[in-house]
Each structure stands twice: as structure tokens, then as C-alpha cells.
Design an enzyme around this catalytic site. Sequence first.
Site, PDB file in Angstrom:
ATOM      1  N   SER A 121       0.841  -1.184   0.000  1.00  0.00           N
ATOM      2  CA  SER A 121       0.000   0.000   0.000  1.00  0.00           C
ATOM      3  C   SER A 121       0.881   1.241   0.000  1.00  0.00           C
ATOM      4  O   SER A 121       2.106   1.139   0.047  1.00  0.00           O
ATOM      5  CB  SER A 121      -0.912   0.003   1.216  1.00  0.00           C
ATOM      6  OG  SER A 121      -0.122   0.200   2.373  1.00  0.00           O
ATOM      7  N   LYS A 122       0.222   2.382  -0.024  1.00  0.00           N
ATOM      8  CA  LYS A 122       0.934   3.656  -0.162  1.00  0.00           C
ATOM      9  C   LYS A 122       2.052   3.858   0.847  1.00  0.00           C
ATOM     10  O   LYS A 122       3.036   4.497   0.552  1.00  0.00           O
ATOM     11  CB  LYS A 122      -0.054   4.817  -0.050  1.00  0.00           C
ATOM     12  CG  LYS A 122      -0.703   5.096  -1.380  1.00  0.00           C
ATOM     13  CD  LYS A 122      -1.412   6.429  -1.379  1.00  0.00           C
ATOM     14  CE  LYS A 122      -2.121   6.639  -2.703  1.00  0.00           C
ATOM     15  NZ  LYS A 122      -3.470   7.120  -2.585  1.00  0.00           N
TER      16      LYS A 122
END
Length: 484
Positions: free
Chosen positions: A255-256
Site C-alpha cells: 500500500s501507499k
Amino acid sequence: MAEGFVTRFAPSPTGFMHIGNLRTALYAYLLARANNGKFILRIEDTDQERLVEGAVDVIYDTLRVSGMKHDEGPDIGGPNGPYIQSQRKDIYMKYAKELVEKGYAYYCFCTKERLDSLHETGDIGAGYDRHCRNLSKEEVEKNLAEGIPFVIRQKMPLEGSTGYDDVVYGHIEIENSEMQDQILMKADGFPTYNFCHVIDDHLMGVTHVVRGCEYLTSTPKYVLLYDAFGWERPVYCHLPLIMGKNEDGTTSKLSKRHGSVSFQELVKNGYLPEAIINYMAFTGWCPKDTNEEFFTISELEKIFSLEGISKSPSVFDYDKLLWFNSNYIKKLDPDKFIEMAKPYYRDELKQYADNKKLAAMVQSRVSVFPEVNEKAEFLLGLPDYDTELFVNKKNKTTVELCRDILEYTIPVLEGVSDWTNDTLFADLKALAEEKGVKAGALMWAVRIGVSGLAVTPGGATELMDILGKEESLKRLKTSLERIK
Ligand code: GLU
């Protein structure tokens, strides 16, 4: 070799291409190419509440830039169109009704209030209590005639189990009693993903479904639909998750917080699509009988196979991607490098973006394009540096030795007429010999004197070649003054 595989990439237009989706597209694409097949692009936009403007263009751009050419799709057409699900809306109801006729689906007239109250009691979790499953034909017809809103639900078998063989995960079997009577057609007349992707895959002749493992355990519901229609099931190939490494050493779904996770962002950050594709191919797959790591997409098209896909989740390794990228940058044609690096220069350095000598020096030394800035920094002028930089253990230099070196080197440089890296290098080497100092020591003194930087993108003579005679001598004299 099996022939004529038909695969598809069926993204929902979210406005963003997560690299997990990119990998799904890549594997589906490569599988089709490796098996003389067809690769179809289908846009899954039946969730009308989640539509994002311009999102379909992001999908087209990604496929184009990364070199995946689809054989059929909304932009190029094909015999199985339309390829956007919202434009196929009228197709699905007919199939849903066919299932109702055959006893594999039913009309459900439950109101939202009733469903909400069911969930409140909590007895059946988020599920449905099959209230309308056994309505009589007459009741159904009466409700329909009165125009009562309805959905159509899949009638799951109540006993036994349903299974299929996944290419990557092996046999998957789910108890039928655990499967919900899921909605196939919504009250707004749109189908759910669960239903329409099955219809589309069948009508489009898809032989191999390649997608993320989040669908692994819902696939038994889909195979029940194939069976109900009497259609041949496709081969399923679910791909494991891509994980990211956390600071504490554990891993979690990428994820980010692990770094850039979209294709667009990586490209914007200076990664070459070829390098991203090459690296993504290896994120969950590896070729047989070779340790070679560099492959163009057309080479991958020849060697990709289902057998090489790994079942264990792969960890996305940003360092490895960087390494791939630096190698791809090195291989660029020099003019192409200049053109591609140009947009990444900071304003004050833009004037140097066309400098061929600078480009030649930095091309082999950057891993991503924005690094051209730190490499070109020396052009901006001599910084206010600490003269301790002249002290270097390896070359046994002291500030005093460097002062002497600059004293006698400056006049020699003043006499150089052919101001090029090669001549400067040969002249300085000869000078070091004549003066009885190590060439490394002399080069050190000049490099620090001309740049004032501990780390430079090239050696003393490379820097001077780029700076030119006048600027180089001006800087060396300034530096000499500092240490006198
Ligand atoms: N639209 C689905 C998604 O983006 C596609 C899943 C599939 O390939 O069947 O997750």
C-alpha cells in the site's frame, strides 16, 4: 503448446492503476501471447456509484505505455463488443431470467427495511435469509405485475460442496451451505460483478481467467453459474497478493505507506515502463531454465508460462526495481536519455538539460531520472565548502599537499589548448609523474578544488571538461586562495 488461449483484463475504472492490477494485466497478456491467443480489454463499470472521470483513459494509457496491445476492447472494437459493461446492460437480464426459469435463481422482493432489520438481529450476519427463495410462481407474477422492485438472486444448493482446480492454488472446495444467495441483478437493472463477469467471459470466449486472489473463494459461486447454463468453465488462475515490507521487518499488503503503488506514479518518479514491466514480470513468476533477469516484453511473450507462477505472495522490492531501472537507463540511446531526462531537471538546472557531455557522464550514474539534479548540482557554482574535504586517507592528501598541487597545476592547465577530458587526463597524469605525486592525489586536489563537493558525478577532468576552461580555472584559483 496449447493454442488459442483467450484471456482478458477486466479492470474497474478507478482512475488509478495499482501495480497489482498491472501485474494481473501483464500475466493475462503474456499468457495470451505465449499461446497464440487473444487478449481482451473489458471495462467493468457496473458499480455506477464509483465511477471516476477520466479513469478509462488511465487504463488505455497504461496498456499503451507498457506495451500491452489488446486485440479487442472499447477503443478498438472487436467481434464481441461492446466492451464496456454499462453498455451491455441489456444483455444480462435475459440470462438472469433463464436461470430463474431453470431453477437456479429467483426474484427477491424484500425491501431495504426488511433486509436492514435482518442484519440488526444479527442471526445471519451480513447475509440473506432466503425469504423469497420459495415464493410461488403466482406470488412472483403478482408482484412483478404490480411493479414491486426486485433483485434476482442466485439459488445456491443447500447441500454438498462445489470445487474447481485453480492453476496456481490447486483444488478449492467450498461447502454450498456457506455460500450466500448472492444478488445477480440489482434493483436498478444493473448486474453485479458476480454475475456479469461470468456472462461476459463466456460470451467473449475467455478460456483463462487471470485475476487477483481476492476472488479465489468466491469462484465456486461462479462455476455454479457456468454449470447452471451448461457452459464450459474457464481455467482459473488466481494470483497471490503483492506484499510490501514494513519498517519492523514484517510484511503486509502493498500500500501507499510502502512507496509508490501506481504505475503512473512510478513513471512520474522517473521509472522506465520497460523496467517496471520487467520487474513486475518477476514479481510472482520466474522463467524455466535460466537465470537471466532482463527481458523485454516481446521476449516475455515467448517464454511466459503458467507453471512459473508462484503461489506464495511476493514482496515488492523497491531496491530491486531501482536496480532494474538503472540498468535500463544505462541502455538508453544517449539522445533518448537526454530527451527523457529533460522534464526532471529543476528550473535552475534546466539550461544544462541538453548538455551532451553532462548527459554522458550522468546516464550511467542515475537510477531514476530525478537524480540528474544532484548529479548536475556542481554546475551551479563553487559552494562554501569545508577545506577539510582536501584531506583524503586513501590518496594520502593533506590540505597543504593540495595547496602545493593546485599551485603548480593551475599554470599547467592555463596552457592546455585542447580542453577535453582525454587531454586533461593525460596532461594531469604526466604532471603527477613529473612532480612525483600519486595521480590519485593530484586528481583529488583538483576535483575538490573545482567542485567543493565530497561526492561528484565524475572525476576531476570530466567535471572540468563540462565546466569549460574559464570556469574551471576561476574555481581552482578561488579554492587555492581558500587554502593558502
Ligand atoms: N473488475 C474486477 C476488478 O477490477 C475484475 C476481476 C476479474 O478479473 O474478474 O477487480
